[in-house]
Design a protein around this motif. Sequence first.
Motif, PDB file in Angstrom:
ATOM      1  N   TYR A   6       0.749  -1.071  -0.043  1.00  0.00           N
ATOM      2  CA  TYR A   6      -0.126   0.048   0.175  1.00  0.00           C
ATOM      3  C   TYR A   6       0.960   1.071  -0.046  1.00  0.00           C
ATOM      4  O   TYR A   6       1.576   1.500   0.819  1.00  0.00           O
ATOM      5  N   PHE A   7       0.827   1.966  -1.001  1.00  0.00           N
ATOM      6  CA  PHE A   7       1.290   3.442  -1.115  1.00  0.00           C
ATOM      7  C   PHE A   7       0.544   4.714  -0.626  1.00  0.00           C
ATOM      8  O   PHE A   7      -0.690   4.582  -0.991  1.00  0.00           O
ATOM      9  N   SER A   8       0.930   5.459   0.143  1.00  0.00           N
ATOM     10  CA  SER A   8       0.273   6.717   0.690  1.00  0.00           C
ATOM     11  C   SER A   8       1.007   7.847  -0.043  1.00  0.00           C
ATOM     12  O   SER A   8       2.148   7.888   0.433  1.00  0.00           O
ATOM     13  N   THR A  28       5.142  -4.479  -9.341  1.00  0.00           N
ATOM     14  CA  THR A  28       4.252  -5.132 -10.172  1.00  0.00           C
ATOM     15  C   THR A  28       4.768  -6.223 -11.023  1.00  0.00           C
ATOM     16  O   THR A  28       4.450  -7.441 -11.087  1.00  0.00           O
ATOM     17  N   ARG A  29       6.032  -5.911 -11.538  1.00  0.00           N
ATOM     18  CA  ARG A  29       6.730  -6.883 -12.273  1.00  0.00           C
ATOM     19  C   ARG A  29       7.239  -8.247 -11.486  1.00  0.00           C
ATOM     20  O   ARG A  29       7.277  -9.238 -12.133  1.00  0.00           O
ATOM     21  N   ALA A  30       7.304  -7.893 -10.133  1.00  0.00           N
ATOM     22  CA  ALA A  30       7.662  -8.793  -9.282  1.00  0.00           C
ATOM     23  C   ALA A  30       6.531  -9.863  -8.956  1.00  0.00           C
ATOM     24  O   ALA A  30       6.808 -10.829  -8.153  1.00  0.00           O
ATOM     25  N   GLY A  31       5.236  -9.442  -9.172  1.00  0.00           N
ATOM     26  CA  GLY A  31       4.195 -10.053  -8.854  1.00  0.00           C
ATOM     27  C   GLY A  31       3.390  -9.662  -7.625  1.00  0.00           C
ATOM     28  O   GLY A  31       2.449 -10.369  -7.266  1.00  0.00           O
ATOM     29  N   ALA A  32       3.884  -8.498  -7.039  1.00  0.00           N
ATOM     30  CA  ALA A  32       3.156  -8.005  -5.962  1.00  0.00           C
ATOM     31  C   ALA A  32       1.765  -7.029  -6.373  1.00  0.00           C
ATOM     32  O   ALA A  32       1.817  -6.701  -7.640  1.00  0.00           O
ATOM     33  N   LEU A  33       0.809  -7.024  -5.392  1.00  0.00           N
ATOM     34  CA  LEU A  33      -0.204  -6.191  -5.841  1.00  0.00           C
ATOM     35  C   LEU A  33      -0.193  -5.005  -4.994  1.00  0.00           C
ATOM     36  O   LEU A  33       0.337  -4.968  -3.873  1.00  0.00           O
ATOM     37  N   VAL A  34      -0.497  -4.087  -5.812  1.00  0.00           N
ATOM     38  CA  VAL A  34      -0.108  -2.472  -5.272  1.00  0.00           C
ATOM     39  C   VAL A  34      -1.543  -1.670  -5.308  1.00  0.00           C
ATOM     40  O   VAL A  34      -2.511  -1.826  -6.138  1.00  0.00           O
ATOM     41  N   LEU A  35      -1.645  -0.955  -4.090  1.00  0.00           N
ATOM     42  CA  LEU A  35      -2.764   0.021  -4.146  1.00  0.00           C
ATOM     43  C   LEU A  35      -2.208   1.585  -3.666  1.00  0.00           C
ATOM     44  O   LEU A  35      -1.198   1.506  -2.749  1.00  0.00           O
ATOM     45  N   MET A  36      -2.423   2.283  -4.373  1.00  0.00           N
ATOM     46  CA  MET A  36      -2.034   3.775  -4.169  1.00  0.00           C
ATOM     47  C   MET A  36      -3.210   4.436  -3.734  1.00  0.00           C
ATOM     48  O   MET A  36      -4.452   4.685  -4.315  1.00  0.00           O
ATOM     49  N   GLY A  37      -2.967   5.247  -2.541  1.00  0.00           N
ATOM     50  CA  GLY A  37      -3.756   6.115  -1.941  1.00  0.00           C
ATOM     51  C   GLY A  37      -3.220   7.805  -2.069  1.00  0.00           C
ATOM     52  O   GLY A  37      -2.008   7.893  -1.771  1.00  0.00           O
ATOM     53  N   SER A  38      -3.859   8.510  -2.472  1.00  0.00           N
ATOM     54  CA  SER A  38      -3.507   9.793  -2.792  1.00  0.00           C
ATOM     55  C   SER A  38      -5.055  10.837  -2.862  1.00  0.00           C
ATOM     56  O   SER A  38      -5.960  10.306  -2.781  1.00  0.00           O
TER      57      SER A  38
END
Length: 382
Positions: A6-8, A28-38
């Motif tokens: 999770y990115f804030s 993402t290329r490494a297979g992780a799920l990403v969620l961006m908060g802004s």
Amino acid sequence: MVHRVYFSVCGEGYGHSSRDMAIANELTRAGALVLMGSYGYVLDRLNKSFNVIEVEREFEMVGNHGSFDLRATISRSKNTAFHISRIIQDEKKAMEDFNATCVVADGRSAAVFAAFKLGIPCVIITNQTSIAPFFNECTFFLRLIGKPVEFTLKTMTALAEEVLIPDFPPPHTVCLNTLSRSHHTMKKQRFIGPAISVNNENERLNAPYDIKRPFILTLLGGHSFRLPIFEGILKIADRFVDLNFVIFTGFRSDKIPGNVRVLEFAEDISPYMRAAELIITQAGHSTAMEILTLGKPALIIPDKGQIEQESNAARMRELGICETLDYASLEPEHLFEKIHTLLSDVRFREKAERYSEMAKKMKGPKKAADIILELSDRILCY
């Protein structure tokens, strides 16, 4: 098990989101799920490539005729301080709903406190671990107000597992003067190298086909106080008979020289930066890292009163890859002399190219992603 990061992200300016997007792409290329908060236009930018969630603004930077107005910024943001507990709770809920295994906070204190409450590993991405430079020339009252802000910054650093500096290690660090000299902070800091999205492996990749080369790129935006730069370039452009000028700005004129192209917007500015002979721009940290990664000599004109930009400009000049001008000396003849010097003295380009090679070897976005994944794995391995 999947890494869930999770990115804030602070929504003030493009710099925070630019480096976070580069790191998130690696994750993402490494297979992780990403969620961006802004929030604001940065949220819209992030939404084009990532899953997003809207978070509340912690503070609002206020300008005064182009200068950073510290008093007005503090005054306008004081009401937000009363709601910080709610903002932390909202961040905490977002992390819980996403089932985050690691948190990345860039310019957001609430995310650090929320991650600490949940016991989730947290990484801070920043080019500033001390706000002391902002208060050096302020009144006693403003310096007094700055104390709790500095305390908050120190507390955030203490609670985070890592503080990643997206810059070169000393003595090559551009943001050196805005980093803390406290051992408690320095032991947490790790210099990962520039974290930018620009691909410099192939200069002709996505090169602007409609622009005559060679050309000088100028990035101005539409802030009214930058108008003298625009007018100055129009006055001296025809003296560079073998060069073209590309200016990204909202300004307009009826007297555009034949070798000047004025553009208002580009979805991606990086192809123009990559193809330019020279870049004229301000000295935001992310812009500085893009210039150094691409190995381009630059003329840096920091916005008046922007202490961080002025510091970055001074450091880049010390590193030997740029010339600088301020608004007090922004006359057409001075502008011509600076551009001529940068184009004729090969030492600027040679020095810039050395930093470009250093940036390639450091692989900042991948290094940051590896650190984040390692922290996330401490949760996942159980």
